[in-house]
Scaffold this active site. Structure first.
Site, PDB file in Angstrom:
ATOM      1  N   VAL A   1       0.865  -1.177   0.000  1.00 51.69           N
ATOM      2  CA  VAL A   1       0.000   0.000   0.000  1.00 51.69           C
ATOM      3  C   VAL A   1       0.898   1.221   0.000  1.00 51.69           C
ATOM      4  O   VAL A   1       1.852   1.304   0.774  1.00 51.69           O
ATOM      5  CB  VAL A   1      -0.920   0.026   1.236  1.00 51.69           C
ATOM      6  CG1 VAL A   1      -1.812   1.262   1.217  1.00 51.69           C
ATOM      7  CG2 VAL A   1      -1.750  -1.247   1.328  1.00 51.69           C
ATOM      8  N   CYS A   2       0.606   2.187  -0.876  1.00 54.00           N
ATOM      9  CA  CYS A   2       1.303   3.464  -0.855  1.00 54.00           C
ATOM     10  C   CYS A   2       2.818   3.250  -0.987  1.00 54.00           C
ATOM     11  O   CYS A   2       3.267   2.523  -1.878  1.00 54.00           O
ATOM     12  CB  CYS A   2       0.912   4.198   0.434  1.00 54.00           C
ATOM     13  SG  CYS A   2       1.339   5.942   0.544  1.00 54.00           S
ATOM     14  N   THR A   3       3.614   3.828  -0.109  1.00 57.15           N
ATOM     15  CA  THR A   3       5.068   3.710  -0.214  1.00 57.15           C
ATOM     16  C   THR A   3       5.594   2.377   0.311  1.00 57.15           C
ATOM     17  O   THR A   3       6.809   2.174   0.370  1.00 57.15           O
ATOM     18  CB  THR A   3       5.778   4.869   0.515  1.00 57.15           C
ATOM     19  OG1 THR A   3       5.370   4.869   1.887  1.00 57.15           O
ATOM     20  CG2 THR A   3       5.448   6.195  -0.143  1.00 57.15           C
ATOM     21  N   GLY A   4       4.709   1.450   0.628  1.00 58.63           N
ATOM     22  CA  GLY A   4       5.141   0.082   0.866  1.00 58.63           C
ATOM     23  C   GLY A   4       5.802  -0.506  -0.370  1.00 58.63           C
ATOM     24  O   GLY A   4       6.545  -1.490  -0.283  1.00 58.63           O
TER      25      GLY A   4
ATOM     26  N   THR B   1       2.457   3.537  -6.563  1.00 58.96           N
ATOM     27  CA  THR B   1       2.705   3.969  -5.195  1.00 58.96           C
ATOM     28  C   THR B   1       2.044   5.334  -5.020  1.00 58.96           C
ATOM     29  O   THR B   1       1.331   5.805  -5.912  1.00 58.96           O
ATOM     30  CB  THR B   1       4.230   4.017  -4.910  1.00 58.96           C
ATOM     31  OG1 THR B   1       4.436   4.297  -3.514  1.00 58.96           O
ATOM     32  CG2 THR B   1       4.928   5.088  -5.735  1.00 58.96           C
TER      33      THR B   1
END
Length: 199
Positions: free
Chosen positions: A109-112, A129
């Site tokens: 998720v996102c900057t994962g 991202t």
């Protein structure tokens, strides 16, 4: 995989995780677990099982540690400011690489997506991202085919989502993929997720 459950889904918690990156997908998946005849097991784990302090101050107490989490069918790696540190941590990157052969589905998720890229998991693959992190993702691995428009990108055994609230959409997609679109619609209704922003 002898997990004792048809599906085991683990969400990774760490210091400076973005709250909604973790809690949004957890809400979707936990609601699904309560409704589904598949009875998936959904758990939150941190590196050592200790509590974490999220990016905006929310304190979370995970269910277990990474070592004790056991085999997973799905790993969800949220984003947040803490991912920059994790993307430079050789131990974390080795852990991700070690999970790759035994975990059928890995999602960010996102900057994962940044630790995934740093670990080589996105090489030559489409991914997304948070919009503010497109350049960071490209700097970590120039071969990543960055989708700047998608809410989430499903590339088979790896799924990535855009920023923060997009993790909810991705989690609903995972429910549809792992059970059915009808099940995902039931979950969406149960959590009354019907985006209509007032601004």
């Amino acid at each position: 995989m002898g997990t004792g459950h048809p599906l085991r889904i683990g969400l990774f918690a760490f210091d400076d995780v973005e709250e909604l990156d973790l809690v949004g997908p957890y809400e979707v998946l936990a609601a699904w677990a309560a409704m589904s005849p598949l009875r998936p097991e959904v758990l939150i784990f941190s590196p050592d099982g200790a509590g974490v302090r999220a990016a905006k101050g929310l304190r979370l107490l995970p269910d277990t540690s990474a070592d004790e989490a056991g085999d997973l069918h799905v790993l969800i790696h949220p984003g947040g400011q803490g991912t920059r540190r994790l993307a430079e941590d050789p131990t974390h990157l080795a852990w991700l690489r070690g999970l790759r052969p035994t975990t059928p589905l890995m999602a960010s998720v996102c900057t994962g997506a940044l630790p995934f890229a740093a670990a080589g998991l996105l090489a030559g693959r489409p991914a997304t991202t948070h919009w503010r992190a497109f350049d960071e993702l490209a700097a970590l691995d120039a071969s990543v085919l960055i989708d700047t428009e998608a809410r989430f990108v499903d590339d088979g055994d790896v799924v990535t989502s855009a920023g923060v609230s997009a993790g909810i959409d991705m989690a609903l997609h995972l429910v549809a993929r792992l059970e059915s679109p009808a099940a995902a619609r039931d979950v969406r209704r149960a959590i009354q997720y019907d985006p209509a922003p007032p601004v």
